[in-house]
Motif scaffolding. Structure first.
Motif, mmCIF file in Angstrom:
data_model
loop_
_atom_site.group_PDB
_atom_site.id
_atom_site.type_symbol
_atom_site.label_atom_id
_atom_site.label_comp_id
_atom_site.label_asym_id
_atom_site.label_seq_id
_atom_site.Cartn_x
_atom_site.Cartn_y
_atom_site.Cartn_z
ATOM 1 N N LEU A 6 0.829 -1.197 0.000
ATOM 2 C CA LEU A 6 0.000 0.000 0.000
ATOM 3 C C LEU A 6 0.867 1.252 0.000
ATOM 4 C CD1 LEU A 6 -2.584 -1.265 2.623
ATOM 5 C CD2 LEU A 6 -2.812 -1.261 0.144
ATOM 6 N N LYS A 7 0.426 2.233 -0.723
ATOM 7 C CA LYS A 7 1.234 3.438 -0.901
ATOM 8 C C LYS A 7 0.583 4.680 -0.310
ATOM 9 C CE LYS A 7 3.219 1.566 -5.171
ATOM 10 N NZ LYS A 7 3.438 1.762 -6.624
ATOM 11 N N GLY A 8 -0.481 4.500 0.430
ATOM 12 C CA GLY A 8 -1.148 5.656 1.020
ATOM 13 C C GLY A 8 -0.358 6.229 2.181
ATOM 14 N N GLU A 9 -0.801 7.372 2.655
ATOM 15 C CA GLU A 9 -0.160 8.039 3.798
ATOM 16 C C GLU A 9 -0.976 7.763 5.052
ATOM 17 O OE1 GLU A 9 1.173 12.556 5.237
ATOM 18 O OE2 GLU A 9 0.123 12.246 3.332
ATOM 19 N N TRP A 10 -0.278 7.328 6.100
ATOM 20 C CA TRP A 10 -0.961 7.017 7.359
ATOM 21 C C TRP A 10 -1.004 8.264 8.248
ATOM 22 C CZ3 TRP A 10 -3.328 2.453 8.806
ATOM 23 C CH2 TRP A 10 -3.161 1.378 7.926
ATOM 24 N N LYS A 11 -2.212 8.574 8.719
ATOM 25 C CA LYS A 11 -2.401 9.733 9.583
ATOM 26 C C LYS A 11 -3.270 9.349 10.774
ATOM 27 C CE LYS A 11 -2.242 13.175 5.833
ATOM 28 N NZ LYS A 11 -2.975 14.291 5.161
ATOM 29 N N ASN A 12 -2.935 9.933 11.933
ATOM 30 C CA ASN A 12 -3.747 9.699 13.118
ATOM 31 C C ASN A 12 -4.980 10.587 13.078
ATOM 32 O OD1 ASN A 12 -1.879 7.885 13.966
ATOM 33 N ND2 ASN A 12 -1.186 9.049 15.752
ATOM 34 N N ALA A 13 -6.095 10.030 13.523
ATOM 35 C CA ALA A 13 -7.351 10.794 13.551
ATOM 36 C C ALA A 13 -8.122 10.419 14.799
ATOM 37 C CB ALA A 13 -8.182 10.494 12.303
ATOM 38 N N ARG A 67 -5.171 5.964 10.246
ATOM 39 C CA ARG A 67 -5.873 5.678 8.994
ATOM 40 C C ARG A 67 -4.982 5.919 7.787
ATOM 41 N NH1 ARG A 67 -11.681 8.630 10.439
ATOM 42 N NH2 ARG A 67 -12.768 6.752 11.224
ATOM 43 N N GLU A 68 -5.087 5.007 6.831
ATOM 44 C CA GLU A 68 -4.345 5.170 5.582
ATOM 45 C C GLU A 68 -5.204 5.967 4.609
ATOM 46 O OE1 GLU A 68 -2.343 2.579 1.981
ATOM 47 O OE2 GLU A 68 -4.269 2.051 2.853
ATOM 48 N N VAL A 69 -4.648 7.071 4.120
ATOM 49 C CA VAL A 69 -5.375 7.928 3.198
ATOM 50 C C VAL A 69 -4.711 7.838 1.824
ATOM 51 C CG1 VAL A 69 -6.153 10.268 2.709
ATOM 52 C CG2 VAL A 69 -5.968 9.493 5.078
ATOM 53 N N LEU A 70 -5.501 7.475 0.815
ATOM 54 C CA LEU A 70 -5.004 7.360 -0.559
ATOM 55 C C LEU A 70 -5.996 8.055 -1.477
ATOM 56 C CD1 LEU A 70 -2.863 6.163 -2.482
ATOM 57 C CD2 LEU A 70 -4.309 4.119 -2.659
ATOM 58 N N ASP A 71 -5.503 9.061 -2.218
ATOM 59 C CA ASP A 71 -6.340 9.848 -3.118
ATOM 60 C C ASP A 71 -7.538 10.447 -2.382
ATOM 61 O OD1 ASP A 71 -4.667 9.217 -5.242
ATOM 62 O OD2 ASP A 71 -5.837 7.426 -5.775
ATOM 63 N N GLY A 72 -7.279 10.885 -1.141
ATOM 64 C CA GLY A 72 -8.313 11.554 -0.374
ATOM 65 C C GLY A 72 -9.317 10.640 0.291
ATOM 66 N N LYS A 73 -9.128 9.305 0.173
ATOM 67 C CA LYS A 73 -10.063 8.355 0.759
ATOM 68 C C LYS A 73 -9.371 7.487 1.812
ATOM 69 C CE LYS A 73 -12.944 7.964 -3.394
ATOM 70 N NZ LYS A 73 -13.522 7.022 -4.403
ATOM 71 N N ASN A 74 -10.133 7.112 2.842
ATOM 72 C CA ASN A 74 -9.614 6.205 3.858
ATOM 73 C C ASN A 74 -9.657 4.767 3.332
ATOM 74 O OD1 ASN A 74 -9.261 8.304 5.738
ATOM 75 N ND2 ASN A 74 -11.362 8.087 6.478
ATOM 76 N N GLU A 75 -8.495 4.142 3.216
ATOM 77 C CA GLU A 75 -8.423 2.787 2.686
ATOM 78 C C GLU A 75 -8.548 1.735 3.782
ATOM 79 O OE1 GLU A 75 -8.314 1.890 -0.530
ATOM 80 O OE2 GLU A 75 -8.560 4.013 -1.015
#
Length: 442
Positions: free
Chosen positions: A182-189, A241-249
């Motif tokens: 997976l290539k999304g960015e992980w962010k805490n929420a 949460r992993e965010v890819l193209d503005g969506k939570n994956e």
């Protein structure tokens, strides 16, 4: 008629003497046999008849003498109405995410994990032999799998890390591996909410997915009964949460705080994938291995693929049978709530206990039930006396352990333990707590 008699007499008189003697002897023997048969004959009564006699008695169509259906069914089964009752939180297992999941613990191997769920040994061998990486499972990693209707493994998903997932799908000669990075960015929420109705409705209104709701209920399952939360209770949840193209994956639960009736309940994830309180004490309640004060002989083992000896059909044996004298104590293996306590068809006198959100146990063929539905029990409490009720061929106790709505082998399953962190593990965890707790604001 008279003409016929005269013709026979004329024919007889014209016969040679020897023929007359033979013909007369035959007539005499025939007449003697008829007289003897009439003397010894008596009617055959219904009770003496070797064959079914016709009858005009009306039959009750609701009564069936065909036992083929019964013979094809498992020996130990409560009636459908007496299965473990479900509530709306159980609906969260109905999405695309499989409920068959397992977090790797200390000492686990691929074989020990899948064997307790009744997986075929040949499938486990094919997986491990052709995919050597699976022999290096690490504590805290997660396995998910999908079975077909016959309990055959169709696919296994290994969550190696938040960025790497390996999927093993059944192929012609074994299992085919696919590695997904997976290539999304992980962010805490942080997600906060207030109870307004049920927890399921309130959590969805706050923006949680079904898989996230399931993660929260499992983390706090030993501390809270989510059905008893009240309007105005509050919750705060920290996800990565992993965010890819503005969506939570996808997401991973880091910590949760639930405030109910003015009291705070915390569950924070450790590096081993388990949840602890703010002091590093384990939240899970320990289970007994056996539902009896002492061990008894096993007369029938756990076998989800058992073939019925008469019909040859699959009739799963979802638990373990212990040979135990009638009237022996039967114990609750863990803390929980009695959800069924009644007579139930083939299961006889039957008790079912729900332990948290993931676990349930069932006890069948009991002689006497000592608990009532809705009653809270502790590990080791007497819940019944063993017996021989229902569809049973002799005194025994049938015991089942279910995890995530899937029957597992009670004698080999990894049981919940109330362990606490110690040493360096505890120090690292407490450092993490200092970072997480301040984020769980209400």
């Amino acid at each position: 008629m008279l003409q016929v008699v005269r013709s026979i007499a004329l024919f007889y008189n014209n016969l040679p003497r020897l023929h007359k003697f033979t013909f007369g002897a035959l007539l005499f023997l025939t007449w003697s046999m008829l007289v003897w048969q009439a003397a010894v004959y008596k009617p055959i009564t219904e009770s003496e008849s070797p064959l079914p006699l016709p009858t005009t008695t009306a039959t009750n169509s609701s009564v069936s003498t065909n036992t083929d259906a019964d013979d094809a069914e498992p020996m130990d089964q409560p009636t459908p109405d007496d299965e473990i009752p479900k509530d709306e939180l159980d609906e969260t297992t109905g999405d695309a995410s499989t409920p068959n999941e397992y977090v790797v613990s200390n000492g686990d191997t691929l074989g020990s994990i899948l064997t307790q769920f009744g997986m075929d040994a040949s499938d486990i061998y094919l997986l491990a032999n052709k995919n050597s990486a699976l022999t290096n499972l690490k504590i805290g990693q997660q396995l998910n799998w999908v079975l077909d209707d016959e309990g055959t493994l169709q696919s296994l998903t290994w969550v190696v890390s938040r960025r790497e997932t390996r999927v093993y799908e059944r192929a012609e000669n074994g299992f085919k591996e696919t590695i997904n990075t997976l290539k999304g960015e992980w962010k805490n929420a942080v997600v906060t909410g207030k109870m307004d109705g049920s927890f399921l409705v309130s959590a969805r209104a706050a923006g949680l997915t079904n898989s996230e709701i399931r993660a929260v209920t499992k983390a706090l399952q030993w501390q809270l009964d989510f059905r008893k939360l009240r309007n105005g209770d509050r919750f705060s949840i920290l996800f990565s949460r992993e965010v890819l193209d503005g969506k939570n994956e996808q997401s991973q639960l880091i910590g949760v705080r639930m405030q109910s009736s003015g009291k705070d309940y915390y569950a924070i994830r450790s590096g081993d994938g388990k949840f602890y309180d703010r002091e590093g004490s384990g939240l899970a309640k320990g289970f007994l291995r056996y539902p009896t004060p002492k061990q008894y002989k096993v007369t029938s083992s756990f076998n989800p693929r058992r073939l019925h000896p008469i019909t040859g059909r699959v009739a799963p044996h979802k638990g373990v049978d212990f040979s135990i004298p009638i009237g022996s104590p039967v114990l609750a293996v863990g803390d929980g709530e009695v959800v069924v306590a009644k007579f139930s068809g083939a299961a006889g006198n039957y008790v079912a206990i729900r332990h948290g959100r993931q676990y349930s146990t069932r006890y069948m063929h009991l002689n006497k039930i000592l608990v009532k539905p809705g009653q809270k029990v502790k590990r080791g409490d007497r819940i019944a006396l063993s017996g021989n009720t229902g569809r049973s061929t002799g005194p025994h106790l049938h015991y089942e352990l279910w995890v995530n709505e899937l029957a597992v082998n009670p004698l080999t399953a990894t049981l919940p333990r109330s362990d606490s962190l110690i040493g360096q593990d505890r120090a690292e965890y407490l450092a993490q707590v200092k970072e997480v707790v301040p984020q769980l604001h209400l």
